[in-house]
Design a protein around this motif. Structure first.
Motif, PDB file in Angstrom:
ATOM      1  N   ALA A 127      46.478  30.026  39.238  1.00 50.83           N
ATOM      2  CA  ALA A 127      45.038  29.770  39.144  1.00 50.83           C
ATOM      3  C   ALA A 127      44.560  29.615  40.585  1.00 50.83           C
ATOM      4  O   ALA A 127      44.712  28.550  41.190  1.00 50.83           O
ATOM      5  N   PRO A 128      44.015  30.669  41.180  1.00 46.27           N
ATOM      6  CA  PRO A 128      43.727  30.656  42.620  1.00 46.27           C
ATOM      7  C   PRO A 128      42.800  29.538  43.073  1.00 46.27           C
ATOM      8  O   PRO A 128      42.885  29.092  44.218  1.00 46.27           O
ATOM      9  N   GLY A 129      41.920  29.076  42.200  1.00 47.41           N
ATOM     10  CA  GLY A 129      40.998  28.018  42.593  1.00 47.41           C
ATOM     11  C   GLY A 129      41.599  26.630  42.614  1.00 47.41           C
ATOM     12  O   GLY A 129      40.939  25.664  43.022  1.00 47.41           O
ATOM     13  N   GLY A 130      42.864  26.513  42.192  1.00 44.52           N
ATOM     14  CA  GLY A 130      43.508  25.213  42.146  1.00 44.52           C
ATOM     15  C   GLY A 130      42.857  24.272  41.152  1.00 44.52           C
ATOM     16  O   GLY A 130      42.945  23.044  41.294  1.00 44.52           O
ATOM     17  N   ASP A 131      42.229  24.827  40.113  1.00 45.06           N
ATOM     18  CA  ASP A 131      41.434  24.026  39.190  1.00 45.06           C
ATOM     19  C   ASP A 131      41.969  24.074  37.766  1.00 45.06           C
ATOM     20  O   ASP A 131      41.240  23.804  36.811  1.00 45.06           O
ATOM     21  N   ALA A 132      43.245  24.420  37.601  1.00 42.94           N
ATOM     22  CA  ALA A 132      43.852  24.462  36.277  1.00 42.94           C
ATOM     23  C   ALA A 132      44.613  23.170  36.011  1.00 42.94           C
ATOM     24  O   ALA A 132      44.923  22.406  36.928  1.00 42.94           O
ATOM     25  N   GLY A 133      44.902  22.926  34.740  1.00 38.09           N
ATOM     26  CA  GLY A 133      45.682  21.757  34.356  1.00 38.09           C
ATOM     27  C   GLY A 133      47.163  22.074  34.269  1.00 38.09           C
ATOM     28  O   GLY A 133      47.617  23.154  34.679  1.00 38.09           O
ATOM     29  N   VAL A 134      47.914  21.117  33.725  1.00 40.84           N
ATOM     30  CA  VAL A 134      49.369  21.266  33.557  1.00 40.84           C
ATOM     31  C   VAL A 134      49.766  20.687  32.206  1.00 40.84           C
ATOM     32  O   VAL A 134      48.982  20.026  31.538  1.00 40.84           O
ATOM     33  N   ASN A 135      51.001  20.974  31.821  1.00 35.53           N
ATOM     34  CA  ASN A 135      51.603  20.396  30.618  1.00 35.53           C
ATOM     35  C   ASN A 135      50.959  20.869  29.324  1.00 35.53           C
ATOM     36  O   ASN A 135      51.051  20.190  28.297  1.00 35.53           O
TER      37      ASN A 135
ATOM     38  N   TYR B  42      34.822  61.815  38.287  1.00 36.57           N
ATOM     39  CA  TYR B  42      34.804  60.584  37.492  1.00 36.57           C
ATOM     40  C   TYR B  42      35.252  59.405  38.352  1.00 36.57           C
ATOM     41  O   TYR B  42      36.171  59.528  39.163  1.00 36.57           O
ATOM     42  N   LEU B  43      34.617  58.265  38.131  1.00 35.68           N
ATOM     43  CA  LEU B  43      34.928  57.049  38.889  1.00 35.68           C
ATOM     44  C   LEU B  43      35.543  56.019  37.955  1.00 35.68           C
ATOM     45  O   LEU B  43      35.001  55.734  36.884  1.00 35.68           O
ATOM     46  N   SER B  44      36.680  55.467  38.355  1.00 35.38           N
ATOM     47  CA  SER B  44      37.322  54.378  37.622  1.00 35.38           C
ATOM     48  C   SER B  44      37.662  53.253  38.583  1.00 35.38           C
ATOM     49  O   SER B  44      37.805  53.470  39.802  1.00 35.38           O
ATOM     50  N   LEU B  45      37.830  52.053  38.015  1.00 31.29           N
ATOM     51  CA  LEU B  45      38.073  50.862  38.833  1.00 31.29           C
ATOM     52  C   LEU B  45      38.772  49.836  37.966  1.00 31.29           C
ATOM     53  O   LEU B  45      38.521  49.745  36.764  1.00 31.29           O
ATOM     54  N   ALA B  46      39.642  49.034  38.568  1.00 30.83           N
ATOM     55  CA  ALA B  46      40.313  47.981  37.803  1.00 30.83           C
ATOM     56  C   ALA B  46      40.838  46.898  38.740  1.00 30.83           C
ATOM     57  O   ALA B  46      41.159  47.157  39.905  1.00 30.83           O
ATOM     58  N   ALA B  47      40.950  45.679  38.192  1.00 25.55           N
ATOM     59  CA  ALA B  47      41.585  44.558  38.885  1.00 25.55           C
ATOM     60  C   ALA B  47      41.941  43.503  37.849  1.00 25.55           C
ATOM     61  O   ALA B  47      41.212  43.312  36.864  1.00 25.55           O
ATOM     62  N   MET B  48      43.067  42.829  38.042  1.00 22.23           N
ATOM     63  CA  MET B  48      43.430  41.714  37.166  1.00 22.23           C
ATOM     64  C   MET B  48      42.444  40.580  37.340  1.00 22.23           C
ATOM     65  O   MET B  48      41.880  40.380  38.429  1.00 22.23           O
ATOM     66  N   MET B  49      42.243  39.806  36.283  1.00 20.86           N
ATOM     67  CA  MET B  49      41.437  38.595  36.337  1.00 20.86           C
ATOM     68  C   MET B  49      42.368  37.391  36.293  1.00 20.86           C
ATOM     69  O   MET B  49      43.221  37.288  35.402  1.00 20.86           O
ATOM     70  N   LEU B  50      42.230  36.502  37.253  1.00 21.72           N
ATOM     71  CA  LEU B  50      43.034  35.280  37.317  1.00 21.72           C
ATOM     72  C   LEU B  50      42.133  34.043  37.201  1.00 21.72           C
ATOM     73  O   LEU B  50      41.087  33.994  37.843  1.00 21.72           O
ATOM     74  N   PRO B  51      42.509  33.064  36.374  1.00 26.02           N
ATOM     75  CA  PRO B  51      43.748  32.988  35.606  1.00 26.02           C
ATOM     76  C   PRO B  51      43.599  33.527  34.186  1.00 26.02           C
ATOM     77  O   PRO B  51      42.861  32.978  33.379  1.00 26.02           O
TER      78      PRO B  51
END
Length: 238
Positions: free
Chosen positions: A175-183, A112-121
């Motif tokens: 947010a790795p792309g540096g494209d998120a907001g704040v506040n 059996y094959l399994s795979l996983a990774a977190m998604m950011l953000p």
């Protein structure tokens, strides 16, 4: 049994193991626009092992992966079960539209094959493949993967920095792309479903210095599937 007989027996045993192995040439492609995958873990394992199970509580190891991208706990659990592993084949983050290719040798019994990774953000979103049965027939196969919610953290959609990646600490680590907001004031989400389930995606907004969410709905939204996996199977039948 003399020394020569022992040596011969060892060679036969080694040949038997290798003869049952399957080689899997795997390519994973991130199908999203602006979401990143953290270090990926892939494993060939037996039928009694998994990384996650839909509609069930997330393990502590899955929580660490889904909230902070930490694959060490999942890796340890899989290794203890005799799984064949590949960790972090992309050597870091996998951005939207990018691909990573690697080879995984599956020993006899690891079918059996399994795979996983977190998604950011995201707060606790991850891309996952759960116990796909490796075909006996050699060939090339394509699998489309959905985004899952680990059910361990409310989806407040707030970027809080590195501390947000610790299990049980609210907020998104980056947010790795540096494209998120704040506040942002936070999305109201009581997290009534505490089981692993298909991720609903993000709400987001287009206010970079205010609003409810720190995520940009023009960049970070997605529609399932979020990944494509191509597996070329070769080798002897299991």
């Amino acid at each position: 049994m003399n020394t020569k007989q022992l040596a011969a027996a060892g060679l036969i045993s080694l040949f038997s193991i290798s003869a049952g192995a399957k080689d899997l040439d795997i390519t994973i492609t991130n199908l999203t626009y602006g979401v990143y995958f953290t270090p990926i873990i892939a494993a060939a394992h037996n039928g009694g092992t998994n990384i996650f199970t839909s509609a069930s509580d997330a393990s502590a190891e899955l929580q660490a992966l889904a909230e902070g991208g930490d694959i060490s706990g999942v890796s340890g659990t899989l290794a203890a079960a005799g799984a064949d592993l590949v960790e972090n084949p992309a050597a870091g983050l996998l951005s939207g539209s990018a691909s990573s290719s690697f080879t995984l040798s599956a020993a006899k019994g690891n079918r059996y094959l399994s795979l996983a990774a977190m998604m950011l953000p995201t707060n606790d979103g991850f891309v996952g493949l759960d116990s796909w049965k490796i075909p006996r027939k050699n060939g090339t196969y394509t699998i489309l993967l959905n985004a899952y919610d680990a059910g361990t953290e409310a989806n407040d959609e707030l970027i809080v920095g590195g501390a947000g990646g610790a299990p049980g600490v609210p907020g998104i680590p980056a947010a790795p792309g540096g494209d998120a907001g704040v506040n942002g004031t936070g999305i109201s989400d009581p997290q009534s479903n505490g089981k692993v389930h298909i991720h609903r995606g993000i709400v987001g907004d287009d206010l970079l210095n205010a609003g409810q969410s720190d995520l940009d709905k023009r960049v970070h939204r997605w529609i399932n599937p979020v990944a494509k996996v191509t597996v070329t199977v070769s080798g002897k039948k299991h």
